[in-house]
Write an enzyme that holds these catalytic residues in place. Structure first.
Site, PDB file in Angstrom:
ATOM      1  N   GLU A  54      10.906  17.837  10.788  1.00  0.00           N
ATOM      2  CA  GLU A  54      11.269  18.854  11.765  1.00  0.00           C
ATOM      3  C   GLU A  54      10.018  19.492  12.390  1.00  0.00           C
ATOM      4  O   GLU A  54       9.982  19.763  13.591  1.00  0.00           O
ATOM      5  CB  GLU A  54      12.127  19.944  11.096  1.00  0.00           C
ATOM      6  N   CYS A  88      11.862  24.413   6.480  1.00  0.00           N
ATOM      7  CA  CYS A  88      12.118  23.948   7.841  1.00  0.00           C
ATOM      8  C   CYS A  88      13.212  24.778   8.511  1.00  0.00           C
ATOM      9  O   CYS A  88      13.220  24.931   9.743  1.00  0.00           O
ATOM     10  CB  CYS A  88      12.502  22.472   7.837  1.00  0.00           C
ATOM     11  N   ASP A 207       0.186 -13.645 -18.006  1.00  0.00           N
ATOM     12  CA  ASP A 207      -0.154 -13.792 -16.585  1.00  0.00           C
ATOM     13  C   ASP A 207      -1.363 -12.969 -16.157  1.00  0.00           C
ATOM     14  O   ASP A 207      -1.964 -13.246 -15.122  1.00  0.00           O
ATOM     15  CB  ASP A 207       1.035 -13.387 -15.708  1.00  0.00           C
ATOM     16  N   ARG A 214      -1.978  -6.365  -2.744  1.00  0.00           N
ATOM     17  CA  ARG A 214      -3.175  -6.933  -2.104  1.00  0.00           C
ATOM     18  C   ARG A 214      -2.859  -7.843  -0.913  1.00  0.00           C
ATOM     19  O   ARG A 214      -3.718  -8.060  -0.062  1.00  0.00           O
ATOM     20  CB  ARG A 214      -4.029  -7.681  -3.138  1.00  0.00           C
ATOM     21  N   GLU A 278       9.536  -6.505 -12.783  1.00  0.00           N
ATOM     22  CA  GLU A 278       9.126  -7.876 -12.453  1.00  0.00           C
ATOM     23  C   GLU A 278       9.016  -8.774 -13.683  1.00  0.00           C
ATOM     24  O   GLU A 278       8.485  -9.878 -13.584  1.00  0.00           O
ATOM     25  CB  GLU A 278       7.800  -7.844 -11.679  1.00  0.00           C
ATOM     26  N   THR A 283      12.480  -8.354 -20.840  1.00  0.00           N
ATOM     27  CA  THR A 283      12.549  -7.031 -20.210  1.00  0.00           C
ATOM     28  C   THR A 283      13.666  -7.001 -19.168  1.00  0.00           C
ATOM     29  O   THR A 283      14.492  -6.077 -19.140  1.00  0.00           O
ATOM     30  CB  THR A 283      11.199  -6.684 -19.549  1.00  0.00           C
TER      31      THR A 283
END
Length: 336
Positions: A54, A88, A207, A214, A278, A283
């Site tokens: 606003e 606002c 991993d 990136r 991920e 998990t």
């Protein structure tokens, strides 16, 4: 009249989306100011601590005398309390804006309904509930956090045509790519949109991921790593200075309870409104088994592994499909 209101609330939603990934912990808000069916100012909230939508819209109006006969449109109820910036509502009242059209009510307890009440008490014409469903969807993360007291949870993985997410063994600690480079870039875009990214111990050990954006311009999410048995070395990429890292050990949650629920509760206490999970398989499956997820984004790569770590199992019919060159992307929703 309603079609006109919907047109400008749609524009508010378009503007608000510019802040996806940069406004946490604040919601996504866009604002449009109209006189005689002509936009005289518009803006969106860009970053927490900076001016709200606003404020930016009012500042964009060159002839401030027009404000006294304008209508201000905003997808979320204007704030009525002092946070990092002034209310606002007070700004709208001070600028003598007579008409306010609001997409949906703010679920945040300090605002919820109070902004509308303040505007009505000041004698303003207030309309609420224009494209309400679309406005709620826009801020699904913010709404989930404040209504259900947990983050909005997105599951993500890539699997081969024969249903594996990784080989059984690897020569070095690095990912084995199942998808093409455009799918991988899309994942980095997704990371820039969410507040956090979560992986388990095995993913880090096998991993050694960076979990950053990136390959896309945007903020890195907070990296959340499960390490119940203190197995992860400080030499791993997740401990570089590219992004904040939050380690969850047995000291923070009760692993004898429903683990996914415990994790979600803990992330709520840390102010995390959304998280992409991920991996790895254990998990992901833990969150699936507890039905503690909102979206599952699954890539089917154009390759076979013949054997390996099986992909998680998910049984949901509500699905959208799209092709990314030779990859197929399936997006499941855990609701009707």
């Amino acid at each position: 009249m309603k079609s006109t209101e919907e047109k400008y609330i749609k524009r508010c939603i378009e503007l608000a989306k510019n802040g996806l990934g940069t406004t946490y912990p604040n919601p996504l808000v866009g604002c449009v100011i109209v006189v005689n069916n002509e936009i005289i100012g518009e803006g969106w909230h860009q970053k927490a601590g900076e001016p709200h939508a606003e404020v930016n819209a009012i500042n964009a109006v060159k002839d401030k005398s027009l404000l006294s006969k304008s209508t201000i449109y905003v997808n979320l109820e204007p704030c009525s309390h002092y946070g990092k910036t002034p209310p606002c509502c007070d700004l709208i009242i001070a600028n003598n804006i007579p008409n306010i059209v609001i997409g949906t009510i703010d679920p945040f307890a300090k605002v919820s309904g109070n902004g509308i009440k303040k505007l009505l008490e000041a004698g303003k014409n207030v309309t609420v509930g224009i494209l309400e469903e679309e406005c709620n969807e826009l801020n699904k993360r913010f709404f989930m956090y404040h209504k259900k007291k947990r983050p909005y949870i997105i599951l993500k993985w890539a699997e081969s045509l024969d249903g594996f997410i990784a080989p059984l063994s690897k020569e070095k600690s690095a990912p084995v790519w199942i998808t093409n480079e455009f799918s991988r870039q899309l994942v980095h875009k997704w990371r820039s949109e969410e507040q956090a990214i979560l992986v388990g111990t095995n993913t880090v050990l096998e991993d050694n991921p960076s979990l950053t954006t990136r390959d896309w311009t945007g903020n890195n999410p907070v990296r959340i790593v499960l390490d119940f048995n203190n197995r992860i070395s400080k030499e791993n990429h997740i401990f570089d200075n590219q992004a904040e890292t939050l380690l969850i050990s047995k000291n923070y949650i009760n692993i004898n309870n429903n683990i996914a629920t415990e994790i979600a509760n803990y992330l709520y206490t840390k102010g995390i409104q959304s998280a992409i999970i991920e991996g790895g398989r254990q998990t992901l499956q833990t969150f699936i088994d507890e039905s503690l997820w909102d979206e599952a984004r699954i890539f089917k790569g154009n390759c076979t592994l013949n054997k390996g770590v099986q992909a998680p199992k998910i049984l949901i019919k509500n699905v959208k499909k799209q092709q990314i060159l030779n990859d197929e992307l399936l997006i499941f929703f855990n609701h009707d």
